[in-house]
Design an enzyme around this catalytic site. Structure first.
Site, short mmCIF file in Angstrom:
data_model
loop_
_atom_site.label_atom_id
_atom_site.label_comp_id
_atom_site.label_asym_id
_atom_site.label_seq_id
_atom_site.Cartn_x
_atom_site.Cartn_y
_atom_site.Cartn_z
N HIS A 389 0.84 -1.20 0.00
CA HIS A 389 0.00 0.00 0.00
C HIS A 389 0.87 1.24 0.00
O HIS A 389 1.78 1.36 0.82
CB HIS A 389 -0.91 -0.02 1.24
CG HIS A 389 -1.94 1.07 1.23
ND1 HIS A 389 -2.20 1.85 2.34
CD2 HIS A 389 -2.77 1.51 0.26
CE1 HIS A 389 -3.15 2.72 2.03
NE2 HIS A 389 -3.52 2.54 0.78
N GLU A 391 -0.14 4.95 0.24
CA GLU A 391 -1.03 6.12 0.37
C GLU A 391 -0.15 7.36 0.32
O GLU A 391 0.75 7.52 1.14
CB GLU A 391 -1.81 6.06 1.69
CG GLU A 391 -2.65 7.30 1.97
CD GLU A 391 -3.65 7.62 0.86
OE1 GLU A 391 -4.57 6.83 0.66
OE2 GLU A 391 -3.49 8.66 0.18
N HIS A 469 -6.34 4.26 -6.04
CA HIS A 469 -7.53 4.89 -5.45
C HIS A 469 -7.38 6.41 -5.57
O HIS A 469 -6.27 6.91 -5.69
CB HIS A 469 -7.72 4.45 -4.01
CG HIS A 469 -8.39 3.10 -3.92
ND1 HIS A 469 -9.49 2.86 -3.15
CD2 HIS A 469 -8.11 1.94 -4.57
CE1 HIS A 469 -9.86 1.59 -3.30
NE2 HIS A 469 -9.04 1.01 -4.14
N GLU A 470 -8.51 7.11 -5.53
CA GLU A 470 -8.54 8.55 -5.86
C GLU A 470 -7.70 8.77 -7.12
O GLU A 470 -6.78 9.59 -7.16
CB GLU A 470 -8.01 9.41 -4.70
CG GLU A 470 -8.72 9.22 -3.40
CD GLU A 470 -8.29 7.96 -2.66
OE1 GLU A 470 -9.19 7.22 -2.21
OE2 GLU A 470 -7.09 7.69 -2.54
N GLU A 494 -16.53 1.71 0.90
CA GLU A 494 -16.13 2.46 2.11
C GLU A 494 -17.21 3.48 2.53
O GLU A 494 -17.33 3.79 3.71
CB GLU A 494 -14.79 3.15 1.88
CG GLU A 494 -14.82 4.16 0.75
CD GLU A 494 -13.44 4.76 0.45
OE1 GLU A 494 -12.43 4.20 0.85
OE2 GLU A 494 -13.43 5.81 -0.22
C1 NOJ Z 1 -9.14 5.83 0.53
C2 NOJ Z 1 -9.19 4.51 -0.15
O1 NOJ Z 1 -10.26 4.43 -1.05
C3 NOJ Z 1 -9.30 3.46 0.91
O2 NOJ Z 1 -9.46 2.19 0.31
C4 NOJ Z 1 -8.09 3.50 1.80
O3 NOJ Z 1 -8.25 2.58 2.84
C5 NOJ Z 1 -7.90 4.89 2.39
N1 NOJ Z 1 -7.96 5.87 1.38
C6 NOJ Z 1 -6.55 5.03 3.10
O4 NOJ Z 1 -5.51 4.93 2.18
#
Ligand code: NOJ
Ligand code: CA
Length: 687
Positions: A389, A391, A469-470, A494
């Site tokens: 991951h 982020e 994502h995003e 989510e």
């Molecule tokens: C938004 C993502 O869509 C989600 O899947 C993720 O857990 C969170 N951001 C944190 O990165």
């Protein structure tokens, strides 16, 4: 590729245009300079010039107008617009009929059959700039793009905006969501008359008064800015490119081509879904060679617990990504046939206010209670793929600095998949500019379009797949870069944890005909507890959670719920264990935008078929032929349907699981409860 051959086109009008002297009140009538038919003469496109020398196009289907005369052109920040004073300067035509195989996907083989017309125009005014418009016309849609050649008076295009229009000929109903608002791409769909659309994202879907189904999107978004659509008057939409911090929305050196502007045009909703193959067809073939290392899979992960607030990404007593917890998920995956485990919150940087900031994130250092090499070795020993991951919180300056070492680390540890994330409000991407300073950019602007492709190609070098994502929207680049396996880009599961409001029952029946036309979505279905944060109910029946695995396409599908909730629902969980994620064929058997979608999909390399159906807040029924099954073969249909008394408001857990013997001559008729769905596995019976 087949040989180019002659086909119907007409060269109709060659006179040089008269320069506009006065402001026109009404659009002067445009004349066709060239035209092209789709292979079976269903669609007909005319390229036009009006008396001002303004270039346009229009489209008919079986003789009836679909797109009325619509302008083409550009505004620049440092040069006069390219809009009027054009003269016809030549054309070329081609036809192509070929097939190609998807390494993974909804179909094994896709046919790419179109007629092509390229028309070149030159300005009669002082700058004498040139542009070509290239049309590819299919029986169920068109794509066109601008081709800007190398030329003395347009060496660098600083595009303030595109002037491309889409004038919808007939009134109709539109399904759309807001563009360029703070929450990026994550808005609920609206359903309005076409004349009441405001500023919309693509795909923008329309059902016209005569029942035609249209969707406008784009293909092959490379080194350009994403396109939204602003309704400018009546039923006329205009391209509106995503902004950039530097002024021009796009900066390109000539020669260059723009992304394809795509209009899918189909007689009904199921045909609209299939017409989205155009998006893939308009992309370049696979550039990565052997991609057998890209593996479709179902996965579980340290994820939903954080969204429920039962665990944290950051360190502390509730930290989710501990070595012990990761090993528990790996054991759960191995015991239940899942191939992947996602771990979020493994790396340092989550402890401060990370949202939209991201400067603390390290992509190579793990928290002390999470031993990444040990977890990777444990996963490997159990035959499980770890999903890493990254982020970024939209801070791509911080991410790009670390990207090489971060991917190297994953490669060293045998981690072949990464989920990326860009959690920041719209316009909140932090990118390093050429001046060495941080600039704030948009998630779908040219800077991010470039960034995503950099991530994809750097990951590909290390045989790593990416699920963003995003993200930037999908425009079919998965054909060219098959390691770009999935993405988010709309409201996923989510929102059922913490969203206000939660996803309404019609959400997925909207998604199928809008967002899903663009490509796979990492929706993360399968919440069998039917509960979000603080035990707030999800607006879904149990059977619908299963149906989503067939309805919402992605080659990676999460079983999103907590292991204990699967343990508590073994009968329904069986479908999640059994369902395929990669397909030889996909067919929508029945569908209406926003109301109903019934899919049959054949598992890749297997004789099994699956059916998934979702409805909306009303009770829906379907009655479909099982003619897709192999004739003469008997199948056990393992049916997971809403109980007769099921209703997402009052009795969401009511489910009937039953088995029937069926053949291709049978039909399947089911009731979908309000907020419900149906999921079926068809297993051939040994003869
Ligand atoms: C938004 C993502 O869509 C989600 O899947 C993720 O857990 C969170 N951001 C944190 O990165
Ligand atoms: Ca509806």
């Amino acid at each position: 590729m087949t040989l180019a051959r002659l086909f119907a086109f007409a060269l109709i009008f060659l006179a040089a245009p008269v320069a506009a002297q006065t402001v026109q009140q009404a659009a002067p009538s445009a004349q066709a300079v060239a035209s092209v038919d789709s292979p079976s003469h269903v669609l007909h496109v005319e390229v036009t010039l009006n008396p001002e020398g303004r270039v346009g196009y229009r489209v008919t289907r079986l003789g009836k107008p679909v797109i009325d005369d619509s302008r083409l052109g550009f505004l620049f920040t440092d040069a006069p617009e390219m809009l009027r004073n054009f003269a016809f300067a030549g054309l070329s035509t081609a036809t192509s009929d070929s097939s190609w195989d998807e390494p993974w996907g909804e179909y094994r083989t896709i046919r790419n059959h179109y007629n092509e017309l390229t028309v070149t125009f030159a300005e009669t005014s002082a700058l004498k700039r040139r542009m070509s418009i290239e049309f590819r016309v299919y029986d169920d849609g068109i794509g066109f793009r601008y081709d800007i050649p190398r030329q003395p008076n347009l060496t660098q295009a600083n595009i303030a905006d595109e002037l491309t229009e889409f004038a919808i000929a007939e009134p109709g109903t539109a399904w759309w969501d807001d563009a360029q608002e703070w929450n990026r791409e994550e808005y609920l769909y609206r359903r309005t008359p076409v004349e009441e659309v405001g500023f919309a994202q693509t795909p923008l879907t329309i059902r016209t008064a005569s029942g035609l189904h249209l969707s406008i999107h784009e293909a092959a978004l490379v080194d350009y800015s994403g396109m939204d659509l602003r309704r400018v008057q009546g039923r006329v939409f205009k391209a509106n490119l995503m902004p950039s911090s530097t002024g021009p929305k796009v900066t390109r050196d000539a020669p260059f081509t723009t992304p394809w502007r795509v209009i899918m045009i189909a007689p009904d909703a199921p045909a609209l879904y299939k017409s989205a193959q155009i998006i893939l067809n308009l992309n370049e073939p696979n550039k990565l060679g052997d991609v057998s290392w890209v593996k479709p899979m179902k996965y579980v992960g340290i994820w939903w617990a954080m969204h429920l607030d039962q665990a944290t990404w950051n360190s502390g007593p509730k930290h989710g990504a501990t070595t012990a917890n990761a090993e528990r998920y790996i054991d759960f995956a191995a015991a239940n046939g899942f191939k992947g485990v996602l771990v979020e919150g493994w790396n340092k940087g989550w402890d401060g206010p990370w949202f939209g900031n991201g400067s603390d994130f390290s992509f190579t250092q793990w928290y002390p209670d999470f031993d990444l090499p040990a977890v990777a070795a444990y996963a490997k020993a159990k035959g499980i793929a770890l999903i890493g991951h990254h982020e970024t919180a939209g801070n791509i300056a911080n991410y790009e600095k670390q990207m090489g070492p971060a991917f190297d680390l994953y490669q060293r540890l045998g981690i072949h998949n990464v989920k990326t994330g860009y959690v920041a409000d719209a316009g909140g991407i932090q990118a390093l500019g050429p001046d060495g300073k941080i600039h704030f950019e948009w998630h779908q602007g040219q800077v991010m379009v470039r960034h995503h492709l950099k991530v994809i190609t750097e990951a590909a070098k290390r045989h790593i797949t990416v699920d963003a994502h995003e993200p930037v929207k999908d425009t079919g680049l998965r054909r060219t870069y098959p390691n770009w396996v999935s993405r988010e880009g709309e409201r996923g599961m989510e929102y059922n944890a913490w969203g206000v409001p939660k996803n309404p029952p019609e959400h997925e029946a909207n998604l199928v005909f809008t967002r899903m036309l663009s490509g796979p979505m990492d929706f993360t279905p399968g919440v069998l507890s039917l509960m979000g944060k603080g035990n707030t109910p999800i607006l879904s029946t149990l059977a619908k959670q299963l149906a989503l695995y067939v309805v919402i396409y992605s080659p990676i599908q999460m079983a999103a719920d907590l292991p204990e909730n699967y343990a508590a629902n073994p009968a329904a969980f069986q479908f999640i264990k059994d369902v395929a994620v990669d397909w030889d064929d996909s067919r929508m058997l029945a569908g209406e935008v926003g109301d109903l979608a019934v899919f049959a999909r054949k598992a890749r390399g297997s004789p099994e078929w699956f059916l998934g159906a979702v409805g909306d807040e009303q009770e829906r029924r379907f009655d479909v032929s099982l003619g897709f099954l192999q004739p003469g073969r008997r199948y056990e249909a393992q049916i997971y349907r809403d109980g007769d008394d099921a209703d997402y408001r009052t009795n969401p857990r009511s489910i009937v699981i039953e088995k029937r013997i069926v053949t291709s001559t049978d039909r399947l008729a089911e009731r979908i409860a309000p907020g419900g769905g149906t999921a079926v596995r068809f297993v051939p019976i040994a003869r």
